[in-house]
Structure formats: structure tokens, C-alpha cells
Design a protein around this motif. Sequence first.
Motif, mmCIF file in Angstrom:
data_model
loop_
_atom_site.group_PDB
_atom_site.id
_atom_site.type_symbol
_atom_site.label_atom_id
_atom_site.label_comp_id
_atom_site.label_asym_id
_atom_site.label_seq_id
_atom_site.Cartn_x
_atom_site.Cartn_y
_atom_site.Cartn_z
ATOM 1 N N LYS A 183 -21.048 10.214 17.124
ATOM 2 C CA LYS A 183 -22.276 10.291 16.344
ATOM 3 C C LYS A 183 -22.918 11.667 16.471
ATOM 4 C CE LYS A 183 -26.629 7.855 15.460
ATOM 5 N NZ LYS A 183 -27.497 6.708 15.831
ATOM 6 N N HIS A 184 -22.843 12.251 17.657
ATOM 7 C CA HIS A 184 -23.537 13.520 17.896
ATOM 8 C C HIS A 184 -22.789 14.345 18.929
ATOM 9 C CE1 HIS A 184 -27.009 16.240 18.042
ATOM 10 N NE2 HIS A 184 -26.811 16.297 19.341
ATOM 11 N N ASN B 263 -18.259 16.356 14.663
ATOM 12 C CA ASN B 263 -18.544 14.980 15.091
ATOM 13 C C ASN B 263 -17.687 13.967 14.341
ATOM 14 O OD1 ASN B 263 -20.061 15.464 12.689
ATOM 15 N ND2 ASN B 263 -21.403 13.738 13.170
ATOM 16 N N ASN C 130 -22.647 18.678 13.482
ATOM 17 C CA ASN C 130 -23.146 17.326 13.157
ATOM 18 C C ASN C 130 -23.698 17.326 11.730
ATOM 19 O OD1 ASN C 130 -22.939 16.296 16.018
ATOM 20 N ND2 ASN C 130 -24.511 17.864 16.357
#
Length: 235
Positions: free
Chosen positions: A208-209, A202, A179
Amino acid sequence: MNKKIELLDLGTKDYKETWDHQERLFKNIVDTKVSNRRNERNDVTKNHLLFVEHPHVYTLGKSGDIRNLLLNEQQLIEKGATFYKINRGGDITYHGPGQIVGYPILDLENFFTDIHKYLRLLEEVVILTLSEYGLSCTRSKGETGVWLDVGTPFARKICAMGVKASRWVTMHGFALNVNADLGYFDNIVPCGIKGKAVTSLNVELSMKHISVNEVKEKLLKHFADQFDAEMIRAN
């Protein structure tokens, strides 16, 4: 041969503190080997694997070119980043939050004595891990690490590697972007390779995560398989 590898997850830790910790583990293994040879003993040497995330930091390998760092001291401060010239191979790279850094400190004489094979197995651990997320990653000839879309204008690196070895004992290792804030790579010429992009898991999955702990577990499974090792978690 001792094929047990002691895993220690350091969480988030300062780069210099972690480097010092690596050096202590490395020295202990080397000292044991030297003592064994001098005294004709056969004490077991230990193997370690450290997992860590670092605060923003740039590191330059011993053969690296300082011109590949595109920031001056004041700009480093403004970015909240530090810089170290270190004793691994390779050029410049970035470590930061959202990146899994793995430091295997192994006595390769417990496994095999071939640095080329060692690097290829490290790459294979990452390649197999990322394949579980549906990514087709590979190696790039002459460029250590793990890449996507090699041989196309869209080639991009997702995992950097740089190691040191002495008396068949290793230190430093790999940095897998999970990430990661890729903007920090804009401040360097990553690994001294111009015109190649950097990516993160990611980003590739349009999420997003990603669970860092989940990725670590997959890395451990493949590490144990590739090195025919038993992973022991440190208390």
C-alpha cells in the motif's frame, strides 16, 4: 572541479514555484561561467539537487504534442490539476503526490561533458535504487527513462526523465513513481508513447505504501557513487 552537490528537499511544493527556483539556480551557475570566461577568472560553480513532490500537474516538453493531453481546461480543474508547457526535452508527463521528483542543477564541467552519459547515469541511479527492492529494471532503446519488462507486451515505465542543458549546466530531471496515483496517467499519452503502461514501486511490490524517505536515501547513495560526488545537505 567542484564535485560537491548541495541537496535541498523541498517537501511538497507548487510546480511553478519550483520551476522558478530551478531557473534561479541555473542562471546563477551560467552567470558565473560567463563571468569566468569574460574576466579570465576561475570562480567555483555550484551544483544542486532538489527533491520535491508536486501537487497534481501535467507538463509538456518543448517538442511535445499538446494532443497528448487528453483533458480540456475544465476537466483539469475538476481533476485538481494544473498544466504547464516548459523548456525541457521530451513530451508530456504527470507529477503528483507519491512521486519523487529529482532536479539536478549541475555544472557538468565539474564532472564530464557528455549529455548522453549524463542521462544514462541518471537512469543508472534509478535502476540501482530499484534493484534494492528486488526489481529488475532497464532502459528501453530510444525511450529515455527506466522500464520493466522491456520487449514484452507488459513493458511499463516507472521513472520518466526530461532535461534541459545550456553551457553544460543542467536542469529538470527525473520523476520516480513510488506511491503514485496511476489513474492520473490515464489523462495523457505518457511521454507521447502510445500503448505503453506506467507503474509505481508500491504496485510492483504489492504494498500500500513505500517510505519515500527511504527511497530518497537510496537515490542519494547511488547518485553520489555514479557521479563520484559528495552530497551536502542544505540547512
